[in-house]
Write a protein that holds these residues in place. Structure first.
Motif, PDB file in Angstrom:
ATOM      1  N   VAL A   8       0.855  -1.185   0.000  1.00  0.00           N
ATOM      2  CA  VAL A   8       0.000   0.000   0.000  1.00  0.00           C
ATOM      3  C   VAL A   8       0.889   1.232   0.000  1.00  0.00           C
ATOM      4  O   VAL A   8       1.828   1.334   0.785  1.00  0.00           O
ATOM      5  CB  VAL A   8      -0.914   0.010   1.245  1.00  0.00           C
ATOM      6  N   GLU A   9       0.578   2.174  -0.878  1.00  0.00           N
ATOM      7  CA  GLU A   9       1.339   3.418  -0.962  1.00  0.00           C
ATOM      8  C   GLU A   9       0.618   4.505  -0.176  1.00  0.00           C
ATOM      9  O   GLU A   9      -0.580   4.694  -0.334  1.00  0.00           O
ATOM     10  CB  GLU A   9       1.465   3.850  -2.425  1.00  0.00           C
ATOM     11  N   ASP A  10       1.331   5.201   0.698  1.00  0.00           N
ATOM     12  CA  ASP A  10       0.774   6.370   1.375  1.00  0.00           C
ATOM     13  C   ASP A  10       0.900   7.558   0.433  1.00  0.00           C
ATOM     14  O   ASP A  10       1.988   7.824  -0.086  1.00  0.00           O
ATOM     15  CB  ASP A  10       1.525   6.674   2.673  1.00  0.00           C
ATOM     16  N   VAL A  11      -0.205   8.264   0.216  1.00  0.00           N
ATOM     17  CA  VAL A  11      -0.218   9.409  -0.691  1.00  0.00           C
ATOM     18  C   VAL A  11      -0.558  10.654   0.110  1.00  0.00           C
ATOM     19  O   VAL A  11      -1.628  10.770   0.692  1.00  0.00           O
ATOM     20  CB  VAL A  11      -1.237   9.209  -1.839  1.00  0.00           C
ATOM     21  N   ARG A  12       0.388  11.581   0.148  1.00  0.00           N
ATOM     22  CA  ARG A  12       0.230  12.829   0.895  1.00  0.00           C
ATOM     23  C   ARG A  12      -0.705  13.747   0.131  1.00  0.00           C
ATOM     24  O   ARG A  12      -0.542  13.966  -1.061  1.00  0.00           O
ATOM     25  CB  ARG A  12       1.592  13.489   1.088  1.00  0.00           C
TER      26      ARG A  12
END
Length: 75
Positions: A7-11
């Protein structure tokens, strides 16, 4: 629907982002038209549940999944 990829954290800048905008920002979908179609077709999950509202306001930590890719909202 499960994902085999991390899972990629997207700011996210700002206080609110809508589902259609986030799909594009996270690179899960390449255009607004494609985002609209995917959401309306029931192909997008938010926290594991189908979300049919492109304008749904996402909160910090929400997990958005399209096909086999997921991204987490981070404010």
């Amino acid at each position: 629907m499960t994902t085999n990829q991390p899972v990629e954290d997207v700011r996210v800048d700002g206080e609110v982002i809508r589902l259609g905008q986030f799909l594009k920002l996270a690179g899960l979908i390449d255009s607004g038209a494609n985002a609209k179609e995917a959401v309306m077709d029931g192909d997008v999950l938010v926290n594991g549940a189908t979300e049919l509202r492109r304008g749904y306001q996402l909160k910090d930590g929400d997990l958005v999944t399209f096909q086999d890719r997921s991204a987490r909202v981070r404010y």
